[in-house]
Design an enzyme around this catalytic site. Sequence first.
Site, PDB file in Angstrom:
ATOM      1  NE  ARG A 196      -4.090   0.983   2.597  1.00  0.00           N
ATOM      2  CZ  ARG A 196      -4.057   1.826   3.610  1.00  0.00           C
ATOM      3  NH1 ARG A 196      -3.027   1.862   4.419  1.00  0.00           N
ATOM      4  NH2 ARG A 196      -5.072   2.633   3.813  1.00  0.00           N
ATOM      5  CB  CYS A 217      11.812  30.379  26.548  1.00  0.00           C
ATOM      6  SG  CYS A 217      11.870  28.659  27.062  1.00  0.00           S
ATOM      7  CB  CYS A 270      15.174  30.590  28.821  1.00  0.00           C
ATOM      8  SG  CYS A 270      15.524  30.048  27.133  1.00  0.00           S
ATOM      9  CG  HIS A 298      15.098  28.665  23.562  1.00  0.00           C
ATOM     10  ND1 HIS A 298      14.004  28.423  24.365  1.00  0.00           N
ATOM     11  CD2 HIS A 298      14.597  28.974  22.332  1.00  0.00           C
ATOM     12  CE1 HIS A 298      12.898  28.584  23.651  1.00  0.00           C
ATOM     13  NE2 HIS A 298      13.229  28.916  22.416  1.00  0.00           N
ATOM     14  CG  ASN A 343       5.193  14.790  24.866  1.00  0.00           C
ATOM     15  OD1 ASN A 343       5.123  13.619  24.532  1.00  0.00           O
ATOM     16  ND2 ASN A 343       4.481  15.300  25.854  1.00  0.00           N
ATOM     17  CB  SER A 365       3.948  23.264  25.898  1.00  0.00           C
ATOM     18  OG  SER A 365       4.985  22.941  26.811  1.00  0.00           O
ATOM     19  CG  HIS A 379      14.319  25.421  26.830  1.00  0.00           C
ATOM     20  ND1 HIS A 379      14.965  26.612  27.024  1.00  0.00           N
ATOM     21  CD2 HIS A 379      15.050  24.490  27.490  1.00  0.00           C
ATOM     22  CE1 HIS A 379      16.038  26.416  27.771  1.00  0.00           C
ATOM     23  NE2 HIS A 379      16.102  25.126  28.075  1.00  0.00           N
ATOM     24  CG  HIS A 433      10.735  20.618  27.797  1.00  0.00           C
ATOM     25  ND1 HIS A 433      10.616  21.282  26.593  1.00  0.00           N
ATOM     26  CD2 HIS A 433       9.485  20.167  28.086  1.00  0.00           C
ATOM     27  CE1 HIS A 433       9.363  21.242  26.187  1.00  0.00           C
ATOM     28  NE2 HIS A 433       8.649  20.563  27.067  1.00  0.00           N
ATOM     29  CD  GLN A 444       5.645  16.815  30.781  1.00  0.00           C
ATOM     30  OE1 GLN A 444       4.964  16.661  31.789  1.00  0.00           O
ATOM     31  NE2 GLN A 444       5.120  17.148  29.623  1.00  0.00           N
TER      32      GLN A 444
HETATM   33  P1  H2U Z   1       5.422  19.461  27.308  1.00  0.00           P
HETATM   34  O1  H2U Z   1       6.103  20.417  26.384  1.00  0.00           O
HETATM   35  O2  H2U Z   1       5.770  18.032  27.034  1.00  0.00           O
HETATM   36  O3  H2U Z   1       3.966  19.744  27.432  1.00  0.00           O
HETATM   37  O4  H2U Z   1       6.047  19.738  28.788  1.00  0.00           O
HETATM   38  C1  H2U Z   1       6.039  20.989  29.364  1.00  0.00           C
HETATM   39  C2  H2U Z   1       5.530  20.874  30.776  1.00  0.00           C
HETATM   40  O5  H2U Z   1       5.980  22.030  31.464  1.00  0.00           O
HETATM   41  C3  H2U Z   1       4.011  20.851  30.885  1.00  0.00           C
HETATM   42  O6  H2U Z   1       3.618  19.675  31.550  1.00  0.00           O
HETATM   43  C4  H2U Z   1       4.997  22.458  32.346  1.00  0.00           C
HETATM   44  C5  H2U Z   1       3.675  22.094  31.693  1.00  0.00           C
HETATM   45  O7  H2U Z   1       2.705  21.826  32.670  1.00  0.00           O
HETATM   46  N1  H2U Z   1       5.186  23.872  32.569  1.00  0.00           N
HETATM   47  C6  H2U Z   1       5.407  24.337  33.855  1.00  0.00           C
HETATM   48  O8  H2U Z   1       5.415  23.549  34.792  1.00  0.00           O
HETATM   49  N2  H2U Z   1       5.597  25.669  34.053  1.00  0.00           N
HETATM   50  C7  H2U Z   1       5.579  26.601  33.067  1.00  0.00           C
HETATM   51  O9  H2U Z   1       5.777  27.763  33.313  1.00  0.00           O
HETATM   52  C8  H2U Z   1       5.345  26.188  31.660  1.00  0.00           C
HETATM   53  C9  H2U Z   1       5.143  24.744  31.420  1.00  0.00           C
END
Ligand code: H2U
Length: 364
Positions: A44, A68, A71, A133, A173, A181, A184, A186, A188
């Site tokens: 496919r 950011c 940062c 960053h 992620n 989100s 930068h 990062h 979790q």
């Molecule tokens: P993701 O980019 O995988 O969503 O991880 C960013 C995490 O950072 C997200 O869980 C946290 C968000 O809750 N965060 C903070 O704790 N403080 C902030 O000022 C921004 C984002």
Amino acid sequence: MYARGWGVCAGEEGRCRVNPLAQQNPHRRFNPLKREWVLVSPHRTQRPWQGQTEAKAAAVALAYDPDCYLCPGNLRAGGVRTEKYTSTYVFENDFAALKLDAPRFSSDEDGKGLLVAEGESGVCRVICFSPRHDLTLAKMSVAEIRSVVDVWTEQCVELGLRYDIGYVQIFENRGAMMGASNPHPHGQIWASLSVPNEVVSELGGQREYFAKNGAVLLCEYQEIEESLGERVVARNASFVAVVPFWAVWPFEVMVLPRRHVDQLQAFTEKERSDFAAILKTVTATYDEVFDTPFPYSMGLHPAPCDGQEYPEWQFHAHFYPPLLRSASIRKFMVGYELLGSPQRDITPESAAETLRQAGLRVSA
Ligand code: H2U
Ligand code: ZN
């Protein structure tokens, strides 16, 4: 397992290879970790695509971004100011999904197990891989990634010792397509009292295999993959990266240690550095495939830390990237995949070949 009319295809040394029929015909492959099937439809791959395309992600240019949240020295969304950190840095997630002081309860409202709920507690933390960053794991040096591995390990030790933590899930992620989100670099940590679904599922497969064969599933699998080589993407003295035989995502990769290790904290110094090195290789290879910062969800799967023994568990890391055919065409898990089984078009063997070629360009 391949009973119904397939037979087993022996390679040169009598080892089992993918049946040639499977390279061109619809078939399903068994994931022994999760004890689930994936449908593979190699015929496919030529189908036309007139659906959604994604914008190519631009590489991040600024070493420091005053806007950011992550940062050094900046104010976070929750109102806390991040200190001026100079290496890998961890803070409590300001919008944590889990809390340590959440009440314990369990309820079964109708007594039939149909309306069951349980209190869940835990900790969520954010790990800034680097103060820079503009970096990504692929662009960081092995020494810098090693400091990330060290912090992951410290976190597993600290959280794993707690009586109220049963599992420490570390993940990243990467890229807007995967819901990150912020560019930068990062990841979790979500550490919970109970063991999460995916881990329970993988534990089921490893337990069954251990009970039947008296051997560790992923250790035996790693040996088979290394001897065949066709799904191996990269390797070093301590780790191997493969596109699993049962991969669901087009360029899915699993990183496996070359000896039996259940926890991150069981790695030797050399293994920690080798782990950093293979993470760099895999992520740099990904970025090369479509000449774009490759989005993915990546995560570590150590054994649970709930006080029980897990002799069947082998530490491993998963990379689940959504891109399919270009920087702008992604795979969707919809339709049959939500309602029936996951499905893929390109075979894991051809994905591994594409990744190996990209890896050669990176090292050239
Ligand atoms: P993701 O980019 O995988 O969503 O991880 C960013 C995490 O950072 C997200 O869980 C946290 C968000 O809750 N965060 C903070 O704790 N403080 C902030 O000022 C921004 C984002
Ligand atoms: Zn896993």
